[in-house]
Design an enzyme around this catalytic site. Structure first.
Site, mmCIF file in Angstrom:
data_model
loop_
_atom_site.group_PDB
_atom_site.id
_atom_site.type_symbol
_atom_site.label_atom_id
_atom_site.label_comp_id
_atom_site.label_asym_id
_atom_site.label_seq_id
_atom_site.Cartn_x
_atom_site.Cartn_y
_atom_site.Cartn_z
ATOM 1 N N LYS A 52 18.524 46.805 -32.556
ATOM 2 C CA LYS A 52 17.534 46.620 -31.471
ATOM 3 C C LYS A 52 16.125 46.960 -31.964
ATOM 4 C CE LYS A 52 20.925 47.269 -27.821
ATOM 5 N NZ LYS A 52 21.490 48.038 -26.729
ATOM 6 N N GLN A 96 21.563 53.840 -24.459
ATOM 7 C CA GLN A 96 22.690 53.216 -25.139
ATOM 8 C C GLN A 96 24.012 53.765 -24.613
ATOM 9 O OE1 GLN A 96 22.316 50.652 -27.229
ATOM 10 N NE2 GLN A 96 24.510 50.461 -27.471
ATOM 11 N N ASP A 119 18.038 46.500 -19.456
ATOM 12 C CA ASP A 119 19.481 46.229 -19.595
ATOM 13 C C ASP A 119 20.002 45.471 -18.365
ATOM 14 O OD1 ASP A 119 20.836 46.889 -21.934
ATOM 15 O OD2 ASP A 119 20.854 49.029 -21.477
HETATM 16 N N1 LIG Z 1 22.706 50.150 -23.020
HETATM 17 C C1 LIG Z 1 23.618 49.303 -23.492
HETATM 18 N N2 LIG Z 1 24.705 49.761 -24.104
HETATM 19 C C2 LIG Z 1 25.620 48.879 -24.576
HETATM 20 C C3 LIG Z 1 25.419 47.480 -24.451
HETATM 21 C C4 LIG Z 1 24.257 47.035 -23.784
HETATM 22 O O1 LIG Z 1 24.028 45.818 -23.591
HETATM 23 N N3 LIG Z 1 23.377 47.972 -23.330
HETATM 24 N N4 LIG Z 1 26.305 46.585 -25.035
HETATM 25 C C5 LIG Z 1 27.271 47.074 -25.996
HETATM 26 C C6 LIG Z 1 26.764 47.226 -27.405
HETATM 27 N N5 LIG Z 1 25.656 46.361 -27.839
HETATM 28 C C7 LIG Z 1 24.424 46.561 -27.345
HETATM 29 O O2 LIG Z 1 24.000 47.618 -27.042
HETATM 30 C C8 LIG Z 1 25.803 45.471 -28.940
HETATM 31 C C9 LIG Z 1 27.033 45.065 -29.403
HETATM 32 C C10 LIG Z 1 27.132 44.264 -30.535
HETATM 33 C C11 LIG Z 1 26.017 43.871 -31.218
HETATM 34 C C12 LIG Z 1 26.076 43.071 -32.468
HETATM 35 O O3 LIG Z 1 25.069 42.624 -32.969
HETATM 36 N N6 LIG Z 1 27.264 42.877 -33.058
HETATM 37 C C13 LIG Z 1 27.384 42.241 -34.341
HETATM 38 C C14 LIG Z 1 28.412 42.963 -35.169
HETATM 39 C C15 LIG Z 1 28.264 44.439 -35.107
HETATM 40 C C16 LIG Z 1 28.430 45.163 -36.387
HETATM 41 O O4 LIG Z 1 28.416 44.561 -37.460
HETATM 42 O O5 LIG Z 1 28.535 46.395 -36.303
HETATM 43 C C17 LIG Z 1 27.869 40.819 -34.160
HETATM 44 O O6 LIG Z 1 28.614 40.569 -33.195
HETATM 45 O O7 LIG Z 1 27.508 40.005 -35.000
HETATM 46 C C18 LIG Z 1 24.786 44.247 -30.763
HETATM 47 C C19 LIG Z 1 24.669 45.043 -29.636
HETATM 48 C C20 LIG Z 1 27.786 48.428 -25.564
HETATM 49 N N7 LIG Z 1 26.728 49.316 -25.230
#
Ligand SMILES: Nc1nc2c(c(=O)[nH]1)N[C@@H](CN(C=O)c1ccc(C(=O)N[C@@H](CCC(=O)O)C(=O)O)cc1)CN2
Length: 290
Positions: A52, A96, A119
């Site tokens: 982020k 988060q 969010d």
């Molecule tokens: N406050 C928040 N917490 C959480 C959210 C949210 O939207 N707001 N969502 C999830 C986690 N999340 C964002 O925060 C999130 C999940 C996955 C990814 C991402 O880029 N994933 C990559 C692979 C991840 C890796 O290699 O470790 C992908 O899919 O290519 C970004 C953000 C829970 N918490």
């Protein structure tokens, strides 16, 4: 089978945002500002927060990370949120998730100023989104809509089956797809892991679009999918060998789909890009910009 490339779409959205922000800054305005609160040392959260902050840099935003130890009290966290709510230099604030068990996440979310709730989790934004009013939309659901739009995948009149009823993905994506504005006008069935197997199969086998967010590796198997369906995998599951897989049995399902998201590189990337869109909206609201 075609891949829905979340990285490509996210990069394009963030590049568009960066162009807009550069224009605002040239006209003398400050940069958009996002604050991220991270509690504890949950390894996946560390990685999401890092991505982020990196995305903020690409978009031309200022991103601030506020870390708290696992032992922080609910009251200490609430006090910090009240302080940020009152700071006009912050456009958007996120906490988060997940939070440690001694902290009630809904109490924390409810404390965030709805005008800074990028969010889209605050009841005010969730309610407005449901009613079709201008609101911050939960980033993963919003990101899925943007991904479908980017690849010009029709949703209007389609039968969508959502598997998973979380407040951050399943519920909002069901509402957004079914609404009669934005990407919507789909017919949506919201299912979950308690849905009886026969009923679930009955729904998914007729689905034009399947969206799954249950956190169970390989939950969607090829026998659940109609030929030519679009499959959106929101799952991010870390296996013992360190590999990251989704909720879809990708290797066996991909041959049946017209479009499918990879994991990694699909919806996760869109979550971060959609958060940038929400931050831009918070900033534009603050400065009365289009
Ligand atoms: N406050 C928040 N917490 C959480 C959210 C949210 O939207 N707001 N969502 C999830 C986690 N999340 C964002 O925060 C999130 C999940 C996955 C990814 C991402 O880029 N994933 C990559 C692979 C991840 C890796 O290699 O470790 C992908 O899919 O290519 C970004 C953000 C829970 N918490």
């Amino acid at each position: 089978m075609n891949l829905l490339d979340g990285k490509k779409c996210a990069d394009s959205l963030v590049a568009d945002i960066a162009r807009k922000v550069a224009g605002y800054v040239e006209s003398g305005l400050r940069k958009p500002h996002m604050t991220v609160i991270l509690v504890g040392e949950h390894a996946p959260s560390e990685s999401y927060v890092k991505s982020k902050i990196k995305s903020c840099e690409k978009a031309g935003f200022e991103g601030a990370l506020l870390r708290f130890p696992e032992t922080v009290t609910e009251e200490e966290l609430l006090a910090k949120i009240r302080e940020i709510n009152a700071n006009p230099a912050t456009d958007g604030l996120i906490v988060q998730l997940p939070l440690p068990p001694h902290i009630n996440p809904q109490k924390i979310i409810n404390a965030i100023d709805p005008d800074k709730d990028i969010d889209g989790f605050h009841p005010t934004n969730f309610g407005k989104m449901t009613l079709g009013q201008k609101a911050f939309r939960p980033a993963t659901a919003y990101g899925i809509c943007k991904l479908l739009q980017f690849y010009e995948i029709p949703v209007w009149g389609k039968h969508c089956v959502v598997i998973g009823r979380s407040n951050i993905v399943g519920k909002p994506i069901s509402i957004m797809l079914a609404n009669d504005f934005d990407i919507g006008n789909a017919t949506v069935t919201l299912t979950h892991i308690e849905t009886p197997r026969e009923l679930l199969l009955d729904e998914t086998r007729r689905a034009d679009i399947i969206i799954v967010a249950v956190g169970i590796p390989g939950f969607v198997t090829d026998d659940m999918v109609k030929e030519g369906a679009v499959v959106i995998d929101v799952g991010i599951n870390r296996l013992d060998d360190g590999k990251i897989v989704g909720d879809v049995d990708f290797e066996n399902v991909k041959g049946k789909c017209s479009w499918i998201t990879p994991v990694p590189g699909g919806v996760g990337r869109m979550t971060v890009a959609a958060l940038m869109l929400n931050t831009l909206m918070a900033y534009q609201n603050n400065f009365n910009l289009d």
